[in-house]
Structures are given as C-alpha cells and as structure tokens.
Design an enzyme around this catalytic site. Sequence first.
Site, PDB file in Angstrom:
ATOM      1  N   ASP A 130     -23.207  43.328 -10.487  1.00  0.00           N
ATOM      2  CA  ASP A 130     -22.083  43.180 -11.417  1.00  0.00           C
ATOM      3  C   ASP A 130     -21.109  44.343 -11.351  1.00  0.00           C
ATOM      4  O   ASP A 130     -19.889  44.141 -11.392  1.00  0.00           O
ATOM      5  CB  ASP A 130     -22.571  42.952 -12.856  1.00  0.00           C
ATOM      6  CG  ASP A 130     -23.559  43.998 -13.352  1.00  0.00           C
ATOM      7  OD1 ASP A 130     -23.862  44.979 -12.633  1.00  0.00           O
ATOM      8  OD2 ASP A 130     -24.062  43.818 -14.484  1.00  0.00           O
ATOM      9  N   MET A 136     -27.834  43.776 -12.807  1.00  0.00           N
ATOM     10  CA  MET A 136     -28.619  44.524 -11.825  1.00  0.00           C
ATOM     11  C   MET A 136     -30.066  44.736 -12.281  1.00  0.00           C
ATOM     12  O   MET A 136     -30.402  44.568 -13.448  1.00  0.00           O
ATOM     13  CB  MET A 136     -27.971  45.880 -11.561  1.00  0.00           C
ATOM     14  CG  MET A 136     -26.592  45.806 -10.925  1.00  0.00           C
ATOM     15  SD  MET A 136     -25.858  47.440 -10.640  1.00  0.00           S
ATOM     16  CE  MET A 136     -26.876  48.048  -9.287  1.00  0.00           C
ATOM     17  N   HIS A 137     -30.899  45.137 -11.333  1.00  0.00           N
ATOM     18  CA  HIS A 137     -32.227  45.734 -11.546  1.00  0.00           C
ATOM     19  C   HIS A 137     -33.328  44.773 -11.981  1.00  0.00           C
ATOM     20  O   HIS A 137     -34.499  45.131 -11.934  1.00  0.00           O
ATOM     21  CB  HIS A 137     -32.179  46.875 -12.573  1.00  0.00           C
ATOM     22  CG  HIS A 137     -31.087  47.861 -12.402  1.00  0.00           C
ATOM     23  ND1 HIS A 137     -30.850  48.514 -11.210  1.00  0.00           N
ATOM     24  CD2 HIS A 137     -30.142  48.324 -13.278  1.00  0.00           C
ATOM     25  CE1 HIS A 137     -29.833  49.337 -11.367  1.00  0.00           C
ATOM     26  NE2 HIS A 137     -29.382  49.227 -12.589  1.00  0.00           N
TER      27      HIS A 137
END
Length: 499
Positions: A240, A81-82
């Site tokens: 995820d 992520m991110h």
Amino acid sequence: MSYVIGVDLGTSAVKVLLMNKQGEIKQEVSKSYPLIQEKSGYSEQDPDQWVEKTVEALHELVSQFNEPVSTIEGLSFSGQMHGLVLLNENQEVIRPAILWNDTRTTRQCQAIYDTIGEDQLLAITKNPALEGFTLPKLLWVKEHEPDHYNQASTFLLPKDYVRFRLAGMIHSEYSDAAGTLMLDVAHKEWSQTICEAFEIDAALCPPLVESSERVGTLTHEIADKTGLSAATSVFAGGADNACGAIGTGILSEGKTFCSIGTSGVVLSYEHTGDLDFAGKVHYFNHGKTDAYYTMGVTLGAGYSLNWFKEVFAEHKSFEDLMQGIGDVPIGAKGLLFTPYLAGERTPHADAAIRASFIGIDSSHQLTDFVRAVVEGITFSLNESLEIFRANGKSIDRIITSGGGAKNETWLQIQADIFNATIVRLSSEQGPGVGAAMLAAYGCEWYPSLEACADVFTHEKEEIEPIPEHVERYQQLYQLYQDIYAQTKDLNHRLADFRQ
C-alpha cells in the site's frame, strides 16, 4: 476508450477504482469487512472475506459500466503490508491472517535479535524486528500452533492472496516482500541466511516478480462472477505504501509524501538500496523497478481520530467532529495527546506504550480534545520527518493524502508542524491510483511510471507554513517529545492489567 482497475485491499475495506487513459477515476466501489480481535493485541481477518468482497466490488463496478468489458485491459493491486496468510499443499487457507497491527509477537522479535543479531538483521533486511512484520508472526505460529505451521506449503501477503484467487498464480513482489523481514532488500531475493537461522523451509517463500509484471489473466470462474473478461491482464501490484508513493508521484529523488489513513506514513524516495538509517525508519523496495523508499510510521493516526469519534462522539459525522477546531488555539488550551493506541513504530518501536491525554482540566470541551488528537497525530508524523532531516535530507515540500488532506485546518496544522509547503492533489486515492498506474504501465500505455504520473497526478493547491505558528509549534513539540519517556515505564507496568 481503454480502462484499468486498481484494487486497494485495506485494513477495513477493499476499494476498487476504474480509471481511463486520462487518469480520471470513472467509477469507485468500496466493500468493508470486519477485524477479528479475540484478545488484547490480536488482530486477524478471514482472507476469504477479502476475496468475497473484492469480487462483490468488481461485480458492482462492472454492472454500472456501460462499455464493452474488453475495454478494461488490466487490473492490479495495492494491499495492507506484513500480514501472514498460510496456505496448505492444496492452496487452502490454514488459519485467519495475522495482520500488520497485531502485537502478540514481542517475544519473537527479541528472539530474532538473540538469534541473528540486530546488526546482521539490519544489513540484510534494512529494518528492525517489529511486531507488525511477517517473520515474527511466522515464528509465533511455529511456536504456538505447530500443527498449522507443519501444514503450511507457502505463505502469502494479503493482496498476493487475493491476486492468487483472482488469477490462479502464486507470487509475491519486492515492495511487499520487503516488509516481511525475510527479503534481502538490496539484492532483491529471499534471504537464505534468515531462513537457515530460523529453520524455515525456503520453499515457503513465494516466487518474486516486479510490481508491474503481468502474472496472468483472470480465471474463468472470477470472470463469470465479476462480469469482467477472462482476457483481462493481471499485474502483480505493490504494498500500500509503495502504491501510495506511485499514486502521488513519488518517483524521483527529493520527493516526499505524508499519508494519514488508519496508520500514518511519511515516505521519501531513495534511488539506492545501500543507505544506512540504522533502523530508525523503514527502508523498503519501491513499486518502481530498482528504486527504494524510506518511511516512518505512526500506527494510530486516523485510527486515533476514529477511536475518539466512536467512543466520545459516536453520533457525529467526521465533518461535524472536525468543525470548529480552527477556532481552538495552538496547543488546544494546554492539552496534548499521544496517538499510541496500538503501540508505536516510529521513532519508538514499542508495542506496550499506550496513548495519553496530558493537561486535561475542566475547561476543555469536545472540540479542544479533537484539536489535541489532530495535533498529536501530526507531531508523531513529524518525528519521522526529523529523522530524515537529521540524515541530510532536505524536505521543504510534502504531498499529502488520506484523511488529513480533507480538512483545511488540518492541512494548515501539517504545514505549520512540518515547517514545509503542503501540496494537495486533485485525487486523494493514493494507493488505489498507484495500483491502477501499475496496470496502465503494465499495459504499455506509457513508457514509464513517471510518464504515467504526469497524466494521473495533478496538484490542486499548496498550503504554506505560517512563521509564527511554526515557532509556537516547535515549542509545543518539545513538550510532546517528553511524554513518551515519562509514560513508558507506567505503560509497561500497566500491561498486565490489559490482558
């Protein structure tokens, strides 16, 4: 027989799983790629290496497949992520991706609060401004690399970039977009308020789709390189942790799981997007349509154990490293460890805090330190569980996955520290399985993700907490919680020496 592929784009490697309609993993291939760490706190990767290694993994999988490739009907994704991937108007990568564990953006996080206020940020995004999120990274590039920012035509999250390169279409989906600090989580749309407050062109934000939505098929170029059929359906996939939740069957109220990978996650299903945890834990859109989850994160979970091995026991395997920790008493003979190697997220949103061993004396051996590291990781995860429980959630059963599910002693430690029944599944491939399940559901093999989970997930064993261990750990946990407050100032004062 029909098959689907789950592509799990992790921080250190991409893993591809081939699964059949019975939920069996028939093949598995993994390919690693490096981190780029030019300065303390920086963590980047080359997005094109993700694509290269994914294509290599798919080619290797297909080369070992003995049935017609037309039987591989769909492919979907799970991803770290991110991370921020910036593309120019020619859809080319502008600079290396800035990853979730990059901590350079402390000043940008404060600027977010100064500009929009914590209350409004939480009302829109359901999450606090933390260094790991995407918006602070975008603001950092805007401030420090204006030439790169001005070239940007769109931003993508890591797995969305890989999917774009495989299928040729640019999208994001809600579970990953929720980790950007730019999504209105409850209303499932990019926030105009956020974009306007920070003078970000809303056109930078990619179109949004559901995780199970079919977004196209493989390009002919990718089909040629991998050996897959160009008719293979490609589905959006999920973050995820959302895919980990799907892959472990966290699809209804009351279900919770703990995943111990590079980072550690405690995640619990929510059926609504209007609860208020005051930013103490993360609150994201699920990969299941119109569902949500709350989540606490330990940044340095498995990473702490890997760090310890590489520095102090480089030539040992993980199995050898863990051998004997069951003979070490609770509390590792008076030794405590806090897993703050890369700062911490839950419950301490602190990029400057660093790890500690407390209580070292000359009697301690390598195995005592390993036990302390394992207990410290588990204590940190327990802090998230305590927040859930303090907000009225009843958690007495926890599904576990990742590295912490592979060692019998660690499973018992989780049961004892969490004071809950720990459930181990027959497959420990949570995010990759979740991605494959999104493809299976998207291919209409099953009427719902829940029906898919009934086939794809199977419980292997349960580990019950031992009451006397629970009591002992509750005493030790109080000491563990004191360490953060008593080392915070020291670690912040040491920050200048880490540059």
